[in-house]
Structures are given as structure tokens and as C-alpha cells.
Scaffold this active site. Structure first.
Site, PDB file in Angstrom:
ATOM      1  N   CYS A 166      12.097   1.647 -12.766  1.00 57.87           N
ATOM      2  CA  CYS A 166      11.402   0.370 -12.844  1.00 57.87           C
ATOM      3  C   CYS A 166      11.544  -0.174 -14.260  1.00 57.87           C
ATOM      4  O   CYS A 166      11.422   0.578 -15.229  1.00 57.87           O
ATOM      5  CB  CYS A 166       9.926   0.563 -12.489  1.00 57.87           C
ATOM      6  N   HIS A 211       8.974  -1.558  -3.129  1.00 56.48           N
ATOM      7  CA  HIS A 211       8.665  -1.282  -4.530  1.00 56.48           C
ATOM      8  C   HIS A 211       7.866  -2.445  -5.128  1.00 56.48           C
ATOM      9  O   HIS A 211       6.849  -2.239  -5.803  1.00 56.48           O
ATOM     10  CB  HIS A 211       9.968  -1.055  -5.309  1.00 56.48           C
ATOM     11  N   GLU A 212       8.324  -3.666  -4.864  1.00 58.93           N
ATOM     12  CA  GLU A 212       7.657  -4.830  -5.457  1.00 58.93           C
ATOM     13  C   GLU A 212       6.280  -5.068  -4.835  1.00 58.93           C
ATOM     14  O   GLU A 212       5.337  -5.450  -5.534  1.00 58.93           O
ATOM     15  CB  GLU A 212       8.538  -6.072  -5.340  1.00 58.93           C
ATOM     16  N   HIS A 221       3.841  -2.950  -6.508  1.00 55.36           N
ATOM     17  CA  HIS A 221       3.379  -3.557  -7.774  1.00 55.36           C
ATOM     18  C   HIS A 221       2.192  -4.490  -7.510  1.00 55.36           C
ATOM     19  O   HIS A 221       1.196  -4.460  -8.247  1.00 55.36           O
ATOM     20  CB  HIS A 221       4.492  -4.375  -8.429  1.00 55.36           C
TER      21      HIS A 221
END
Length: 136
Positions: free
Chosen positions: A85, A126-127, A130
């Protein structure tokens, strides 16, 4: 405008608030910043540039897709993977799904539903992590 990348774990660990069409400039800044880092980054969430809003951008096989308020509706075929990341140092292990179905609002704030698979699905997951304050 290209923004600095946030590396503060306390900030990145916070959940993001829903976005609206009024957050269009954040989406543009997100795109500008991702394009500036396109050699080492394939996706970004708004908190990575300092905004706790539910906005992400992903490079989906060369096409950049901005998503406001994305939600994973369906996922299947779990597997383990190692990810890096831009906001964090090192590589970490995590679980992802090979196929996902995502509901989101596009840049014109029209509702969309899209299927992603393999690496594109991994980027989206993944995003979205976040946005939920999940640090892998």
C-alpha cells in the site's frame, strides 16, 4: 490537484463518511494523485489523500473508475494474498475474494452495479477496506 499521501495510521484507521456529488473535487484530486503515482499504485481511497469520504478510484485494466459510496454486494472464491500500500510500508497478508459484485455511484452520481474479478476485484476490496478504516 495532486495531494500528499497520508501515512498516519490513526487517521487511516477511521471510518469514512458517505460522499455526495458535492465531493466531486475530492474525486478529481484522487484521480490526479493516482495518475501521479501510477507506476507504483493501482487504486486509492480518499482517506489516503486526507479526506474521510467514501470515494475510491481503481485502475481496472487501464480504465480508471471512480466510485462514490461503494458497497460489496456479493463475494465468492476466497483466497490469501500479500499486498502493499502506498500509505503503508511493507507487504502484508490478507484474505480477498476472486469475484465480487459492487454497487456504487459514478461521477455523475448515477447508481451502478459492476462485477470485478481477479486483480481488479482485489484492488476494489483493498480500497473499500481503507474506507472502513481497515489496515491490512
Amino acid at each position: 490537484m495532486i495531494k500528499d499521501i497520508v501515512t498516519d495510521i490513526a487517521f487511516l484507521s477511521q471510518k469514512s463518511d458517505d460522499a455526495s456529488i458535492l465531493d466531486a473535487q475530492i474525486a478529481q484530486d484522487l484521480k490526479d494523485t493516482l495518475l501521479a503515482h501510477n507506476e507504483e499504485c493501482v487504486g486509492m481511497a480518499a482517506n489516503m489523500i486526507g479526506f474521510l469520504k467514501r470515494i475510491i478510484i481503481v485502475n481496472n485494466n487501464g480504465k480508471y473508475i471512480i466510485m462514490f459510496n461503494p458497497v460489496i454486494l456479493k463475494s465468492r472464491e476466497e483466497y490469501e494474498v500479500e499486498e502493499g500500500c502506498l500509505s503503508l510500508q511493507g507487504i502484508r497478508s490478507t484474505k480477498r475474494y476472486k469475484k465480487i459484485r459492487v454497487q456504487y455511484y459514478d461521477e455523475e452520481f448515477k447508481e451502478q452495479v459492476m462485477n470485478f474479478s481477479n486483480f481488479s476485484a482485489q484492488i476494489v476490496q483493498h480500497e473499500i477496506d481503507h474506507l472502513n478504516g481497515i489496515i491490512i
